[in-house]
Design an enzyme around this catalytic site. Structure first.
Site, PDB file in Angstrom:
ATOM      1  N   GLU A  33     -11.558   4.780   5.074  1.00 59.55           N
ATOM      2  CA  GLU A  33     -11.086   5.682   6.138  1.00 59.55           C
ATOM      3  C   GLU A  33     -12.121   5.782   7.249  1.00 59.55           C
ATOM      4  O   GLU A  33     -11.771   5.811   8.432  1.00 59.55           O
ATOM      5  CB  GLU A  33     -10.744   7.066   5.586  1.00 59.55           C
ATOM      6  CG  GLU A  33      -9.552   7.100   4.644  1.00 59.55           C
ATOM      7  CD  GLU A  33      -8.223   6.689   5.266  1.00 59.55           C
ATOM      8  OE1 GLU A  33      -8.107   6.611   6.511  1.00 59.55           O
ATOM      9  OE2 GLU A  33      -7.277   6.443   4.499  1.00 59.55           O
ATOM     10  N   TRP A  73      -4.779   0.758  10.540  1.00 65.32           N
ATOM     11  CA  TRP A  73      -4.919   0.704   9.084  1.00 65.32           C
ATOM     12  C   TRP A  73      -4.646  -0.707   8.575  1.00 65.32           C
ATOM     13  O   TRP A  73      -5.249  -1.155   7.603  1.00 65.32           O
ATOM     14  CB  TRP A  73      -4.005   1.739   8.421  1.00 65.32           C
ATOM     15  CG  TRP A  73      -4.235   1.814   6.941  1.00 65.32           C
ATOM     16  CD1 TRP A  73      -3.348   1.507   5.963  1.00 65.32           C
ATOM     17  CD2 TRP A  73      -5.441   2.205   6.264  1.00 65.32           C
ATOM     18  NE1 TRP A  73      -3.923   1.673   4.717  1.00 65.32           N
ATOM     19  CE2 TRP A  73      -5.213   2.102   4.882  1.00 65.32           C
ATOM     20  CE3 TRP A  73      -6.705   2.617   6.689  1.00 65.32           C
ATOM     21  CZ2 TRP A  73      -6.167   2.400   3.917  1.00 65.32           C
ATOM     22  CZ3 TRP A  73      -7.660   2.918   5.734  1.00 65.32           C
ATOM     23  CH2 TRP A  73      -7.385   2.811   4.371  1.00 65.32           C
ATOM     24  N   TYR A  94       0.839  -1.206   0.000  1.00 63.57           N
ATOM     25  CA  TYR A  94       0.000   0.000   0.000  1.00 63.57           C
ATOM     26  C   TYR A  94       0.873   1.255   0.000  1.00 63.57           C
ATOM     27  O   TYR A  94       0.662   2.173  -0.793  1.00 63.57           O
ATOM     28  CB  TYR A  94      -0.938  -0.034   1.220  1.00 63.57           C
ATOM     29  CG  TYR A  94      -1.719   1.231   1.424  1.00 63.57           C
ATOM     30  CD1 TYR A  94      -2.710   1.601   0.523  1.00 63.57           C
ATOM     31  CD2 TYR A  94      -1.473   2.040   2.515  1.00 63.57           C
ATOM     32  CE1 TYR A  94      -3.434   2.771   0.707  1.00 63.57           C
ATOM     33  CE2 TYR A  94      -2.193   3.207   2.715  1.00 63.57           C
ATOM     34  CZ  TYR A  94      -3.170   3.569   1.805  1.00 63.57           C
ATOM     35  OH  TYR A  94      -3.874   4.729   1.986  1.00 63.57           O
TER      36      TYR A  94
END
Length: 185
Positions: A37, A45, A15
């Site tokens: 998000e 995350w 990512y």
């Protein structure tokens, strides 16, 4: 290859190396990051990255038109789906935000036009030497958050908005020395 200090696992590294901080202008991808998000609030995350494929399946490939038509039956289905975060408020937020997303597209032509207007349609490149210097939110993310809330979006506080700005490349917060810092996007 030197990179920022935060990516630890394979998915985080991938990512970081391919998406984070890279300008994104595709509305469907922008909707994806808005959903992810919001889902990440209060979680790591890496947890969201591990469930990203599940979210993609569960939320119709992040098609805001389809998600905007979800019903109570879909909410029930999603609450039983172990491949996503099973939080009613976050699920209902994603559906609500899909509706609001379409309203913004109607008003501005694209969500991209609206979102990137907060940075005058140009990426802001910060000059942080360490991950510890990166703020959790900025005056721009606060402005974005206020405006999104006025438009009835949910799970869009200033910290979530700053994470959205980082994810979509509105800001480049790769630290100096990271190979992505000098990215020519």
């Amino acid at each position: 290859m030197k990179r920022c200090a935060w990516p630890k696992s394979g998915p985080e590294i991938t990512y970081h190396d391919t998406e984070w901080g890279v300008p994104e202008h595709d509305d469907q991808k922008l909707f994806e990051f808005l959903v992810l998000e919001g889902a990440q609030a209060g979680l790591s995350w890496s947890t969201i990255l591990d469930k990203r494929d599940g979210y993609k399946r569960a939320f119709s490939g992040f098609d805001p038109g389809k998600v905007s038509r979800y019903t109570k039956r879909d909410v029930t289905r999603l609450l039983a789906d172990k491949s996503i975060i099973r939080n009613r408020l976050k699920i209902e937020s994603a559906i609500n935000n899909a509706k609001r997303f379409l309203e913004v597209q109607e008003e501005f032509g694209t969500f991209d036009e609206y979102l990137w207007g907060f940075v005058n349609h140009r990426q802001k490149k910060n000059r942080f030497k360490s991950h510890k210097e990166i703020p959790a939110h900025t005056s721009t993310s606060e402005s974005l958050s206020r405006d999104l809330k006025l438009r009835k979006f949910t799970f869009v506080g200033p910290v979530i908005c700053y994470s959205l700005m980082q994810a979509t490349g509105m800001v480049n917060d790769h630290t100096q020395g990271c190979f992505m810092y000098e990215g020519t996007f």
